[in-house]
Design an enzyme around this catalytic site. Structure first.
Site, mmCIF file in Angstrom:
data_model
loop_
_atom_site.group_PDB
_atom_site.id
_atom_site.type_symbol
_atom_site.label_atom_id
_atom_site.label_comp_id
_atom_site.label_asym_id
_atom_site.label_seq_id
_atom_site.Cartn_x
_atom_site.Cartn_y
_atom_site.Cartn_z
ATOM 1 N N ARG A 51 0.854 -1.195 0.000
ATOM 2 C CA ARG A 51 0.000 0.000 0.000
ATOM 3 C C ARG A 51 0.885 1.237 0.000
ATOM 4 O O ARG A 51 0.602 2.226 -0.675
ATOM 5 C CB ARG A 51 -0.958 0.020 1.198
ATOM 6 C CG ARG A 51 -1.719 1.330 1.271
ATOM 7 C CD ARG A 51 -2.887 1.434 2.253
ATOM 8 N NE ARG A 51 -2.915 0.492 3.325
ATOM 9 C CZ ARG A 51 -2.176 0.577 4.446
ATOM 10 N NH1 ARG A 51 -1.335 1.581 4.615
ATOM 11 N NH2 ARG A 51 -2.287 -0.338 5.387
ATOM 12 N N TYR A 103 -15.465 17.715 -15.720
ATOM 13 C CA TYR A 103 -15.784 16.285 -15.873
ATOM 14 C C TYR A 103 -16.851 15.906 -14.828
ATOM 15 O O TYR A 103 -16.727 16.256 -13.651
ATOM 16 C CB TYR A 103 -14.513 15.462 -15.656
ATOM 17 C CG TYR A 103 -14.741 13.982 -15.639
ATOM 18 C CD1 TYR A 103 -15.056 13.295 -16.808
ATOM 19 C CD2 TYR A 103 -14.656 13.258 -14.455
ATOM 20 C CE1 TYR A 103 -15.281 11.932 -16.793
ATOM 21 C CE2 TYR A 103 -14.877 11.890 -14.433
ATOM 22 C CZ TYR A 103 -15.193 11.234 -15.607
ATOM 23 O OH TYR A 103 -15.417 9.885 -15.585
ATOM 24 N N ASP A 175 -6.329 19.352 -14.309
ATOM 25 C CA ASP A 175 -6.707 18.031 -14.822
ATOM 26 C C ASP A 175 -6.291 18.006 -16.294
ATOM 27 O O ASP A 175 -6.895 18.659 -17.138
ATOM 28 C CB ASP A 175 -8.218 17.824 -14.657
ATOM 29 C CG ASP A 175 -8.692 16.458 -15.165
ATOM 30 O OD1 ASP A 175 -7.982 15.836 -15.982
ATOM 31 O OD2 ASP A 175 -9.791 16.032 -14.759
ATOM 32 N N LYS A 200 -7.313 7.035 -19.655
ATOM 33 C CA LYS A 200 -7.603 7.569 -20.982
ATOM 34 C C LYS A 200 -6.356 7.467 -21.878
ATOM 35 O O LYS A 200 -5.915 6.374 -22.163
ATOM 36 C CB LYS A 200 -8.131 9.001 -20.850
ATOM 37 C CG LYS A 200 -9.191 9.168 -19.737
ATOM 38 C CD LYS A 200 -10.487 8.400 -19.980
ATOM 39 C CE LYS A 200 -11.392 8.310 -18.752
ATOM 40 N NZ LYS A 200 -11.763 9.585 -18.150
#
Ligand SMILES: *Cc1c(COP(=O)(O)O)cnc(C)c1O
Length: 384
Positions: A51, A103, A175, A200
């Site tokens: 982690r 978004y 972003d 993406k």
């Protein structure tokens, strides 16, 4: 090969990527392990628990941060997990000013999750710095920019907002998902943090969901790493491997996305059934000059509406496409088409979405890397 002075194409393959120390494997191994043997208590080889850190993820973080010209990178389980980590830098009562054609998932995270915990979000067009300056008060801590925006491809001037952010001591986060690091590097323009949905263009093959933050500041990096480890929104080693593999061809894919995108945009603009075409490469685009200043090319994302603006005509067209696939998401090698009014923007009332240009016949294309003739004939047959 750690040399970050190389050109983008060379960095995409080599930055932060070393042959495996144990075996010499050229491709970064998938360290599918949760924990690491310690020779004695408190002694380790830099890895204790996956982690906190994992060698495959670490290689990806070094590689992708180099592509954004950032000192540090953090990979998350999704783009939204990366955005969520940024919001956790703020405290109850503090405020964020954000793009109003954000978004949808970011909007939902801000207004439905973080507002519950006392953050406040103010939305504006960001076409002028004065719109934003008017909203700044003593609680404002962050400006959140997304550019190009979805689905009408507005362009926001990153450098101009970096100046505003510095002046008022605010964090500027960009972003950069739609542009990818190949087209735009916000840290170079004065942004504090760059955020990506790796899902993406960076992953590029529609096979990974992942998020990323790149940055330069040591203190913010320490806070974000603490948040990431405390919250646990990390990506797995297999996904880190797939992202590294995707990045090796990012520059090649982006070149073709841009080339095909430009041809599709011009073809649509000349078509008698098409009304508006949204693509920042047109000289007539309201922010074309800003796009030229901050982007290396104009990308493969295009939206267009049909004359008469009838939803059934858009549905008809979408159902007839065969090379373009009707689907959510973007940035993969294969071309996709979407209907924002019923897909990404379905939650907004008609009057609200139409304010942002999301009319009934609006279609969004993520132009892939297929042969341009096949893409144009697919559109042609679907239009007729
Ligand atoms: C997809 C997307 C996100 C969210 O990323 P996920 O990986 O789906 O969580 C954020 N911003 C933009 C612009 C996106 O396209």
């Amino acid at each position: 090969m750690q040399n970050n002075q190389h050109k983008f194409d060379t960095k995409a393959l080599h930055a932060g990527i070393e042959p495996d120390e144990a075996t010499g494997a050229i491709m970064t191994p998938i360290y599918q392990t949760s924990t690491y043997a310690q020779p004695s208590p408190g002694v380790n080889k830099g890895y204790e628990y996956s982690r906190t850190q994992n060698p495959t993820r670490h290689a990806l973080e070094k590689n992708l941060s180099a592509l954004e010209n950032g000192k540090y990178g953090l990979a998350f389980g999704s783009g939204l997990a990366a955005i969520d980590a940024c919001m956790r830098l703020l405290k109850r009562g503090e405020e964020v000013i954000s793009t109003n054609d954000l978004y949808g998932g970011s909007y939902r995270l801000f207004t439905k999750v973080h507002e519950q915990y006392g953050l406040k979000f103010r939305f504006t067009g960001m076409q002028n710095t004065s719109d934003v300056e008017a909203l700044i008060n003593k609680n404002t801590k962050m400006i959140w920019v997304e550019t190009p925006t979805n689905p009408t491809m507005n362009i926001i001037d990153i450098e101009a907002f970096a100046i505003v952010a510095k002046k008022h001591k605010l964090l500027l986060v960009v972003d950069n998902t739609f542009a990818s690091p190949y087209l735009q590097n916000p840290l170079d323009m004065g942004a504090d943090i760059v955020m990506h949905s790796v899902t993406k263009y960076i992953g590029g093959h529609s096979d990974v969901v992942m998020g990323f933050l790149a940055l330069n500041d040591d203190e913010i990096r320490a806070k974000l790493a603490f948040i990431q480890n405390s919250v646990g929104a990390v990506c797995g080693p297999m996904d880190a491997f797939l992202a590294i593999r995707g990045i090796k061809t990012l520059h090649l894919r982006m070149q073709r996305h841009c080339e095909n995108g430009a041809k599709v945009a011009h073809w649509l603009k000349a078509h008698p059934k098409v009304d508006k075409v949204y693509w920042p490469g047109f000289e007539s685009h309201p922010n074309h000059e800003v796009a030229k200043k901050q982007m290396r090319d104009f990308g493969g994302m295009i939206s267009f509406s049909l004359k008469g603006d009838k939803m059934e005509n858009a549905f008809d067209l979408l159902s007839r496409l065969s090379v373009f696939t009707l689907a959510e998401s973007l940035g993969g090698v294969e071309s996709l088409a979407g209907h924002p009014a019923t897909m990404t923007h379905a939650a907004l009332p008609k009057t609200e979405r139409e304010k942002n240009g999301v009319t009934d016949s609006l279609i969004r294309l993520s132009v892939g890397v297929e042969h341009i003739n096949d893409l144009l004939s697919d559109l042609e047959q679907a239009m007729s």
